[in-house]
Design a protein around this motif. Structure first.
Motif, PDB file in Angstrom:
ATOM      1  N   LEU A 157      -0.500 -22.940  35.414  1.00  0.00           N
ATOM      2  CA  LEU A 157      -1.361 -24.087  35.289  1.00  0.00           C
ATOM      3  C   LEU A 157      -2.331 -24.800  33.960  1.00  0.00           C
ATOM      4  O   LEU A 157      -1.915 -26.463  34.051  1.00  0.00           O
ATOM      5  N   GLU A 158      -2.223 -24.264  33.100  1.00  0.00           N
ATOM      6  CA  GLU A 158      -2.798 -25.161  32.064  1.00  0.00           C
ATOM      7  C   GLU A 158      -1.365 -25.862  31.796  1.00  0.00           C
ATOM      8  O   GLU A 158      -1.639 -26.407  30.901  1.00  0.00           O
ATOM      9  N   ASN A 159      -0.492 -25.447  31.138  1.00  0.00           N
ATOM     10  CA  ASN A 159       0.644 -26.110  31.524  1.00  0.00           C
ATOM     11  C   ASN A 159       0.965 -27.365  32.142  1.00  0.00           C
ATOM     12  O   ASN A 159       1.926 -28.353  31.483  1.00  0.00           O
ATOM     13  N   LEU A 160       0.586 -26.934  33.153  1.00  0.00           N
ATOM     14  CA  LEU A 160       1.095 -28.322  34.334  1.00  0.00           C
ATOM     15  C   LEU A 160       0.244 -29.383  33.828  1.00  0.00           C
ATOM     16  O   LEU A 160      -0.158 -30.521  34.365  1.00  0.00           O
ATOM     17  N   LEU A 161      -1.382 -29.253  33.669  1.00  0.00           N
ATOM     18  CA  LEU A 161      -1.978 -30.095  34.312  1.00  0.00           C
ATOM     19  C   LEU A 161      -2.820 -30.219  32.132  1.00  0.00           C
ATOM     20  O   LEU A 161      -3.732 -29.769  31.643  1.00  0.00           O
ATOM     21  N   GLN A 162      -2.166 -31.244  31.745  1.00  0.00           N
ATOM     22  CA  GLN A 162      -2.219 -31.388  30.399  1.00  0.00           C
ATOM     23  C   GLN A 162      -2.722 -33.322  30.314  1.00  0.00           C
ATOM     24  O   GLN A 162      -2.546 -33.634  28.853  1.00  0.00           O
ATOM     25  N   GLY A 163      -3.897 -33.455  31.044  1.00  0.00           N
ATOM     26  CA  GLY A 163      -4.109 -34.585  30.857  1.00  0.00           C
ATOM     27  C   GLY A 163      -3.976 -35.779  30.698  1.00  0.00           C
ATOM     28  O   GLY A 163      -3.700 -36.829  30.246  1.00  0.00           O
ATOM     29  N   LYS A 164      -2.478 -36.018  31.455  1.00  0.00           N
ATOM     30  CA  LYS A 164      -1.523 -37.301  31.173  1.00  0.00           C
ATOM     31  C   LYS A 164      -1.832 -38.016  32.279  1.00  0.00           C
ATOM     32  O   LYS A 164      -1.736 -39.015  32.001  1.00  0.00           O
ATOM     33  N   THR A 165      -2.768 -37.894  33.582  1.00  0.00           N
ATOM     34  CA  THR A 165      -2.960 -38.650  34.637  1.00  0.00           C
ATOM     35  C   THR A 165      -4.909 -39.704  34.136  1.00  0.00           C
ATOM     36  O   THR A 165      -5.065 -38.174  33.713  1.00  0.00           O
ATOM     37  N   SER A 166      -4.992 -40.214  35.090  1.00  0.00           N
ATOM     38  CA  SER A 166      -6.168 -41.047  34.920  1.00  0.00           C
ATOM     39  C   SER A 166      -7.306 -40.001  35.130  1.00  0.00           C
ATOM     40  O   SER A 166      -8.570 -39.821  35.137  1.00  0.00           O
ATOM     41  N   VAL A 167      -7.372 -39.429  36.463  1.00  0.00           N
ATOM     42  CA  VAL A 167      -8.284 -37.627  36.986  1.00  0.00           C
ATOM     43  C   VAL A 167      -8.235 -37.120  35.909  1.00  0.00           C
ATOM     44  O   VAL A 167      -9.196 -36.956  35.693  1.00  0.00           O
ATOM     45  N   GLU A 168      -7.258 -36.039  35.395  1.00  0.00           N
ATOM     46  CA  GLU A 168      -7.127 -35.719  34.609  1.00  0.00           C
ATOM     47  C   GLU A 168      -7.853 -35.591  33.186  1.00  0.00           C
ATOM     48  O   GLU A 168      -8.860 -34.936  33.314  1.00  0.00           O
ATOM     49  N   ARG A 169      -7.621 -36.916  32.754  1.00  0.00           N
ATOM     50  CA  ARG A 169      -8.595 -37.657  31.484  1.00  0.00           C
ATOM     51  C   ARG A 169     -10.395 -37.811  32.448  1.00  0.00           C
ATOM     52  O   ARG A 169     -11.177 -37.398  31.343  1.00  0.00           O
ATOM     53  N   MET A 170     -10.211 -38.158  33.131  1.00  0.00           N
ATOM     54  CA  MET A 170     -11.945 -38.153  34.089  1.00  0.00           C
ATOM     55  C   MET A 170     -12.412 -37.193  33.457  1.00  0.00           C
ATOM     56  O   MET A 170     -13.851 -37.074  33.543  1.00  0.00           O
ATOM     57  N   LEU A 171     -11.793 -35.913  34.230  1.00  0.00           N
ATOM     58  CA  LEU A 171     -12.453 -34.509  34.578  1.00  0.00           C
ATOM     59  C   LEU A 171     -12.700 -33.703  32.928  1.00  0.00           C
ATOM     60  O   LEU A 171     -13.558 -33.238  33.116  1.00  0.00           O
ATOM     61  N   ASN A 172     -11.667 -34.214  32.131  1.00  0.00           N
ATOM     62  CA  ASN A 172     -12.088 -33.755  30.925  1.00  0.00           C
ATOM     63  C   ASN A 172     -13.199 -34.419  30.337  1.00  0.00           C
ATOM     64  O   ASN A 172     -14.427 -33.678  29.696  1.00  0.00           O
ATOM     65  N   TYR A 173     -13.097 -35.912  30.843  1.00  0.00           N
ATOM     66  CA  TYR A 173     -14.313 -36.391  30.352  1.00  0.00           C
ATOM     67  C   TYR A 173     -15.475 -36.369  30.556  1.00  0.00           C
ATOM     68  O   TYR A 173     -17.049 -35.546  29.816  1.00  0.00           O
ATOM     69  N   ILE A 174     -16.050 -35.734  31.941  1.00  0.00           N
ATOM     70  CA  ILE A 174     -16.830 -35.387  32.979  1.00  0.00           C
ATOM     71  C   ILE A 174     -17.591 -33.245  32.354  1.00  0.00           C
ATOM     72  O   ILE A 174     -18.846 -33.293  32.065  1.00  0.00           O
ATOM     73  N   GLY A 175     -15.761 -32.694  31.998  1.00  0.00           N
ATOM     74  CA  GLY A 175     -16.193 -31.430  31.320  1.00  0.00           C
ATOM     75  C   GLY A 175     -17.330 -31.320  29.869  1.00  0.00           C
ATOM     76  O   GLY A 175     -18.235 -30.826  29.100  1.00  0.00           O
ATOM     77  N   ARG A 176     -16.822 -32.581  28.833  1.00  0.00           N
ATOM     78  CA  ARG A 176     -17.484 -32.925  28.279  1.00  0.00           C
ATOM     79  C   ARG A 176     -18.735 -32.652  27.742  1.00  0.00           C
ATOM     80  O   ARG A 176     -19.802 -33.031  26.788  1.00  0.00           O
ATOM     81  N   ILE A 177     -19.357 -33.715  28.666  1.00  0.00           N
ATOM     82  CA  ILE A 177     -21.019 -33.574  29.682  1.00  0.00           C
ATOM     83  C   ILE A 177     -21.321 -33.179  30.205  1.00  0.00           C
ATOM     84  O   ILE A 177     -22.223 -33.415  30.810  1.00  0.00           O
ATOM     85  N   SER A 178     -20.842 -32.438  30.931  1.00  0.00           N
ATOM     86  CA  SER A 178     -20.989 -30.811  31.907  1.00  0.00           C
ATOM     87  C   SER A 178     -22.534 -30.545  31.719  1.00  0.00           C
ATOM     88  O   SER A 178     -23.566 -30.660  32.872  1.00  0.00           O
ATOM     89  N   PHE A 179     -22.475 -30.233  30.192  1.00  0.00           N
ATOM     90  CA  PHE A 179     -24.265 -29.288  30.085  1.00  0.00           C
ATOM     91  C   PHE A 179     -25.248 -30.364  30.068  1.00  0.00           C
ATOM     92  O   PHE A 179     -26.173 -30.088  31.270  1.00  0.00           O
ATOM     93  N   GLY A 180     -25.320 -31.777  29.689  1.00  0.00           N
ATOM     94  CA  GLY A 180     -25.612 -32.745  29.889  1.00  0.00           C
ATOM     95  C   GLY A 180     -25.961 -33.403  31.786  1.00  0.00           C
ATOM     96  O   GLY A 180     -27.199 -33.629  32.055  1.00  0.00           O
ATOM     97  N   ILE A 181     -25.001 -33.343  32.191  1.00  0.00           N
ATOM     98  CA  ILE A 181     -25.066 -32.978  33.965  1.00  0.00           C
ATOM     99  C   ILE A 181     -25.728 -32.028  34.416  1.00  0.00           C
ATOM    100  O   ILE A 181     -26.768 -32.881  35.841  1.00  0.00           O
ATOM    101  N   TYR A 182     -25.909 -30.953  34.106  1.00  0.00           N
ATOM    102  CA  TYR A 182     -26.093 -29.913  34.404  1.00  0.00           C
ATOM    103  C   TYR A 182     -27.693 -30.319  34.137  1.00  0.00           C
ATOM    104  O   TYR A 182     -28.178 -29.457  35.110  1.00  0.00           O
TER     105      TYR A 182
END
Length: 344
Positions: free
Chosen positions: A265-290
């Motif tokens: 699954l990790e190899n399948l999701l490599q941040g190529k799509t806009s949705v994946e990049r957005m989720l990556n961004y949200i993950g980076r600020i997830s502590f603040g959102i929490y």
């Protein structure tokens, strides 16, 4: 529209995704992004028909997913001697505890304003008892026990699974069957309850390869989800809530983590799509959102109760998520140093 989305995502990548790029695996930031969206989804959720109950069960893997991600990266920390262990704790614990104290202060003030005692308020402040900050107390316990978890093998993992299942069975009996009102931090903030997920993350973090077969875990996930739905229906039938954590939801969460952490699954999701990049961004600020998203929920519930209750769940989720992101961006624009110190 495409030009606008390109601009937005490129800005996100410049401001938040390039920084410390080599330090963290983008895929696991994506998993954190999914997990924090689930957390916001849980806290904005409104019970309804059977379909909504199934959706609520799907969201129950949020905290286990966070713990497994944390364990995965903690597996590689060097705590091999006393000096390194103390250094690790002195750096890691303030990163989560100090922001928790900062964002607990408004809750302390509100509790006093609503007639709470100073003693209870101070205890909740110190021991992460306000709102959903039990997770901070929880993760600090895992940090403190990291040398033990780093010895994880299959036998130890089975022991941790047994401890978690016994713990959650006791919690379910007390809170669902006997319907006792127990503060969240008193059971969800104790490490034995969730230990299998942090342990599993550490175990997977020690493996050179994660090419395990997925179909057994797909079966575990589906069975766990079905049992979780049925267990919830039973608790609801006897007048309990039943939507949250329970033995069956732990089984479901274990299957989800095994699938999510697979190399396939990790190899399948490599941040190529806009949705994946957005989720990556949200993950980076997830502590603040929490840390801050429950404040928005509180404001809406207190000031616009009718509008809030009538709003569709998905709109609530998106609204709270968007407001949290905006506030984090504002703080970072004002002072990156300040925002880092307060967890944003």
């Amino acid at each position: 529209l495409s030009d606008f989305s390109t601009f937005v995502f490129s800005k996100f990548r410049f401001d938040f995704m390039i920084k410390r790029k080599t330090e963290r695996n983008p895929y696991f930031e994506l998993l954190r992004g999914v997990a924090i969206i689930m957390v916001v989804g849980i806290h904005t959720f409104k019970a309804g028909n059977d379909f909504s109950l199934i959706v609520r069960q799907i969201l129950n893997c949020a905290v286990p997913l966070f713990l497994a991600c944390s364990g995965f990266f903690m597996a590689k920390k060097d705590v091999s001697d006393t000096t390194k262990y103390k250094t690790f704790l002195s750096k890691q614990i303030p990163k989560v505890y100090l922001p928790c104290l900062v964002w607990s202060i408004p809750y302390l003030i509100l509790s006093l304003f609503w007639g709470g005692s100073i003693k209870d308020g101070i205890i909740n402040l110190i021991f992460c008892g306000f709102s959903i900050y039990y997770f901070i107390l929880l993760i600090m316990q895992y940090y403190a026990l990291l040398p033990c978890y780093q010895k994880m093998n299959k036998k130890h993992l089975l022991i941790n699974a047994a401890v978690s299942l016994v713990s959650i069975a006791i919690v379910a009996y007390l809170t669902q069957i006997q319907q006792r009102s127990i503060p969240l931090v008193r059971y969800a903030g104790l490490f034995p309850l969730w230990t299998v997920f942090f342990a599993y993350g550490v175990y997977l973090g020690k493996q050179k390869q994660r090419n395990h077969k997925l179909y057994p875990y797909v079966i575990i996930t589906l069975c766990g989800l079905l049992l979780s739905y049925l267990e919830s229906k039973y608790y609801i039938s006897i007048g309990s809530g039943g939507a949250g954590i329970k033995p069956s939801s732990f089984l479901y969460s274990f299957g989800i983590i095994a699938i999510a952490f697979s190399s396939k699954l990790e190899n399948l999701l490599q941040g190529k799509t806009s949705v994946e990049r957005m989720l990556n961004y949200i993950g980076r600020i997830s502590f603040g959102i929490y840390l801050i998203h429950c404040y928005f929920i509180l404001i809406f519930r207190e000031n616009l109760p009718n509008q809030w209750n009538e709003m569709p769940w998905i709109l609530k989720l998106l609204l709270v998520l968007l407001l949290s992101i905006v506030i984090i961006q504002i703080f970072r624009k004002i002072s990156k140093k300040l925002s880092a110190k307060i967890g944003l």
